[in-house]
Design a protein around this motif. Structure first.
Motif, mmCIF file in Angstrom:
data_model
loop_
_atom_site.group_PDB
_atom_site.id
_atom_site.type_symbol
_atom_site.label_atom_id
_atom_site.label_comp_id
_atom_site.label_asym_id
_atom_site.label_seq_id
_atom_site.Cartn_x
_atom_site.Cartn_y
_atom_site.Cartn_z
ATOM 1 N N SER A 173 -1.479 10.974 0.933
ATOM 2 C CA SER A 173 -0.402 10.748 1.901
ATOM 3 C C SER A 173 -0.436 9.332 2.479
ATOM 4 O O SER A 173 -1.503 8.775 2.763
ATOM 5 C CB SER A 173 -0.528 11.763 3.046
ATOM 6 N N ALA A 174 0.761 8.775 2.662
ATOM 7 C CA ALA A 174 0.884 7.457 3.290
ATOM 8 C C ALA A 174 0.572 7.505 4.780
ATOM 9 O O ALA A 174 0.391 6.454 5.404
ATOM 10 C CB ALA A 174 2.292 6.918 3.070
ATOM 11 N N TYR A 175 0.501 8.697 5.323
ATOM 12 C CA TYR A 175 0.315 8.806 6.773
ATOM 13 C C TYR A 175 -1.109 8.533 7.222
ATOM 14 O O TYR A 175 -1.391 8.496 8.415
ATOM 15 C CB TYR A 175 0.832 10.165 7.257
ATOM 16 N N VAL A 177 9.660 3.572 2.163
ATOM 17 C CA VAL A 177 8.458 2.760 2.358
ATOM 18 C C VAL A 177 8.664 1.712 3.439
ATOM 19 O O VAL A 177 7.776 1.451 4.251
ATOM 20 C CB VAL A 177 8.058 2.098 1.019
ATOM 21 N N THR A 178 9.840 1.099 3.464
ATOM 22 C CA THR A 178 10.098 0.036 4.430
ATOM 23 C C THR A 178 10.210 0.555 5.862
ATOM 24 O O THR A 178 10.316 -0.234 6.796
ATOM 25 C CB THR A 178 11.389 -0.724 4.056
ATOM 26 N N CYS A 179 10.193 1.886 6.031
ATOM 27 C CA CYS A 179 10.187 2.463 7.380
ATOM 28 C C CYS A 179 8.782 2.600 7.948
ATOM 29 O O CYS A 179 8.620 2.889 9.140
ATOM 30 C CB CYS A 179 10.835 3.855 7.370
ATOM 31 N N MET A 180 7.764 2.413 7.121
ATOM 32 C CA MET A 180 6.392 2.650 7.574
ATOM 33 C C MET A 180 6.002 1.792 8.782
ATOM 34 O O MET A 180 5.322 2.269 9.688
ATOM 35 C CB MET A 180 5.417 2.422 6.418
ATOM 36 N N PRO A 181 6.414 0.512 8.859
ATOM 37 C CA PRO A 181 6.028 -0.286 10.029
ATOM 38 C C PRO A 181 6.638 0.197 11.348
ATOM 39 O O PRO A 181 6.352 -0.387 12.395
ATOM 40 C CB PRO A 181 6.549 -1.695 9.674
ATOM 41 N N VAL A 182 7.475 1.255 11.305
ATOM 42 C CA VAL A 182 8.040 1.770 12.556
ATOM 43 C C VAL A 182 6.955 2.428 13.407
ATOM 44 O O VAL A 182 7.072 2.513 14.637
ATOM 45 C CB VAL A 182 9.177 2.775 12.277
ATOM 46 N N GLN A 185 0.832 -1.207 0.000
ATOM 47 C CA GLN A 185 0.000 0.000 0.000
ATOM 48 C C GLN A 185 0.867 1.257 0.000
ATOM 49 O O GLN A 185 0.612 2.209 -0.737
ATOM 50 C CB GLN A 185 -0.909 0.008 1.238
ATOM 51 N N ALA A 186 1.896 1.245 0.852
ATOM 52 C CA ALA A 186 2.734 2.439 1.011
ATOM 53 C C ALA A 186 3.478 2.793 -0.273
ATOM 54 O O ALA A 186 3.769 3.966 -0.525
ATOM 55 C CB ALA A 186 3.722 2.230 2.155
#
Length: 632
Positions: A505-507, A421-426, A406-407
């Motif tokens: 936004s991904a947020y 993108v791979t930082c989103m699960p933080v 999704q991100a």
């Protein structure tokens, strides 16, 4: 063979050792009062027994001065080991999907399933680590051996990412070629090597996971009046160390990967694991240990066989002497205190029925102690609670892989800073960190006023809160995904699923991330504490492995569910993409999220039923001459 009687707490008088058989139903209801202690100190598995749960040093000798060992100082050495293990676990889980797609040229769907299987095996096989710790090695040596295996696996993955011989040719493989699947695929032996290194790592994690939390909890003296409060804080700090490891994986490791490549990223995980191993070993003189109690599987098998052999024996038989137990405060099981008789699973009580025909020295496969039977009852009684957390782990597994996809379609800029993108699960980790920081200052005082519980909420209540919040999280995920997909189609992004949409936004993903973080804090921390306190003394690691087993089954269920959805909803012949199409904009991830919402709601109702029926153990230790059959 001489016998002594245990008085009933209800009337305080001795009961006859032979039941008269006048009222079978009455005797079944009060079976616990016919509790006979034998002078024969035979153990259930051929060993001498030791005193209860007395902590010992690394050599197995009693610790003369407990004040010089254990406590928070020893626990912090253990936290470091768990932090590095979680950093490696999450670092692999979030980066391996991208590594397989971009470097090994595997499709997103097969990469996600491969990582899900790795996560599942590493957690489900934790039962093996718990068994070895409780039966033979003890928790310290189990952690020591399996952290070494873990480090070897991480080293193998680092070599795969560093040496070109282990990866396919990267020439003429741009983003368009990746989208069209025209890049040179990895050779079979290259994938075999990667999977071998990955599963060696998972095997190492399997031995560590069930032991670290239990070993840390062993460092606190259960005779202290504030023991339960210390244990409650320990498990919160323990999960805080898990969260810090996850945050480092989603930030520092991702940064290293972007700046220095895959080899440096995976190598940093191996270095962190090596340093944590050294820190763990430095703390060795401070640790308190529990003696392994012999094979728990053998004890369980003995109970089942003995109960089956006496399945036709009546509780009012004239041959009945009583329920068998060894005398004194210690049980026949090494490293375990006695457990009072309960009325659950009465069919298993037949394993402890001592008959005249058993003779003075019966086989442990024919007659078991009450404590041994109660161990099996407790293991069975615990199962429904962690089983109800499998669904939460399914949601967590889907988030780790699907939310990354999704991100990729969303704008990850934060001002002038572009977040990988791979930082989103933080963000779930950050929410967990915040909640744990405010837990004692905010949640506990407020909830204490509502519930009257000294810790704000009981362990089962915390698990229930977590499951309820997880339903809200996945429901929001379905709602937002529907909006995101419609937006992509409306603005003609449906064919380009790796091109981010600048105005979306991904947020918005933070809402589902933060909610699932709240769910983890309440559910997983409550479950770990619940399993440690409720599990038998000599089976603490196996009890803790139930949580990891639920996590592993959640990963497998996610993989199976994804495979079913692909086969049922997709029809390549008619050009109909599945819900989980590699092109997320033509797939229907929102349908999957809504399906997970319905399944989570059903699971929550099942948990409410199981929690309502569950009764906490009244006492973890048995005192001579007394038997407390009341539950808290």
């Amino acid at each position: 063979m001489g016998t002594r009687e245990i008085q009933s707490p209800e009337n305080g008088v001795e009961t006859p050792t032979v039941l008269d058989g006048n009222s079978d139903s009455i005797h079944r209801k009060k079976l616990g009062i016919y509790f006979i202690e034998s002078d024969d100190r035979r153990t259930a598995f051929g060993r001498g027994y030791t005193g209860g749960t007395t902590p010992v040093n690394i050599r197995g000798k009693p610790i003369p001065d407990l004040s010089k060992t254990g406590g928070w100082i020893a626990a912090f050495f253990i936290f470091g080991n768990e932090m590095a293990e979680r950093m490696a676990y999450f670092g692999l889980s979030v980066n391996m999907v991208a590594f397989m797609f971009y470097v090994m040229h595997r499709p997103f769907s097969s990469s996600s399933n491969a990582v899900n299987n790795f996560l599942g095996i590493s957690q489900a096989s934790s039962v093996l680590g718990g068994f070895l710790a409780d039966a033979y090695l003890g928790r310290y040596w189990t952690i020591t051996i399996f952290t070494t295996i873990y480090l070897a696996g991480l080293t193998g993955i680092t070599l795969c990412a560093t040496m070109s011989i282990f990866v396919p040719n990267q020439d003429h493989c741009d983003q368009l070629s990746l989208l069209l699947g025209n890049c040179e695929p990895a050779k079979q032996w290259q994938m075999v090597y990667l999977y071998a290194a990955l599963y060696v790592t998972g095997f190492g994690a399997a031995g560590i996971r069930p032991c670290v939390s239990s070993f840390g909890a062993d460092q606190f003296d259960e005779r202290r009046p504030d023991y339960k409060s210390l244990l409650d804080r320990f498990f919160n700090f323990f999960y805080l160390s898990v969260t810090i490891g996850a945050i480092l994986a989603f930030t520092a490791v991702v940064y290293i990967q972007i700046k220095h490549g895959w080899g440096a990223a995976f190598g940093s995980l191996a270095v962190a694991m090596g340093i944590s191993n050294m820190v763990f070993f430095i703390g060795t003189p401070l640790y308190r240990h529990r003696l392994p109690g012999g094979s728990p599987l053998t004890r369980v098998a003995q109970v089942l066989v003995a109960a089956f052999r006496k399945r036709n024996t009546s509780f009012s038989s004239s041959e009945l002497i009583g329920l068998y137990e060894v005398p004194g405060k210690q049980s026949a099981i090494r490293g375990s205190g006695k457990i009072a008789h309960t009325d659950y699973f009465r069919c298993l009580d037949k394993a402890a029925l001592q008959l005249k025909e058993d003779g003075p020295n019966p086989s442990p496969w024919r007659l078991c102690t009450v404590t041994q039977v109660e161990e099996v009852k407790i293991l069975l009684k615990l199962i429904p609670i962690p089983a109800c957390t499998i669904m939460l782990n399914v949601v967590l597994t889907e988030y780790l892989t699907l939310s990354v996809q999704q991100a990729y379609t969303l704008n990850t800029h934060m001002g002038h800073l572009k977040l990988p993108v791979t930082c989103m699960p933080v963000f779930p980790g950050l929410s967990i960190f915040l909640i744990l920081s405010l837990y004692y200052s905010t949640f506990v005082p407020i909830s204490r006023r509502i519930t009257g519980h000294p810790h704000g909420a009981s362990q089962l209540q915390r698990i229930g809160i977590g499951l309820l919040v997880s339903i809200l999280s996945v429901a929001w995920a379905g709602t937002f995904e529907r909006y995101r997909r419609n937006y992509a189609i409306k603005h003609e992004y449906d064919a380009n699923f790796l091109i981010p949409m600048p105005n979306l936004s991904a947020y918005w993903l933070l809402i589902q991330y933060c909610l699932i973080g709240v769910a983890e804090v309440f559910c997983i921390v409550g479950l770990l504490e619940f399993l440690y306190e409720e599990a038998p003394d000599a089976m603490k690691s196996i009890g803790s492995s139930y949580a990891a087993l639920a996590g592993g089954l959640g990963c497998f269920v996610a993989s199976i569910l994804n495979s079913i959805i692909k086969s049922v909803t997709g029809n390549p012949g008619k050009g109909q993409p599945s819900w989980l199409s590699q092109n997320i904009n033509t797939g229907r991830f929102d349908y999957l999220y809504w399906l997970l919402t319905v399944l989570s709601l059903i699971n929550f109702l099942a948990f409410l039923y199981s929690a309502h029926r569950y009764k906490y153990r009244a006492s973890h230790n048995f005192e001579m001459g007394k038997q407390d059959v009341n539950n808290k």
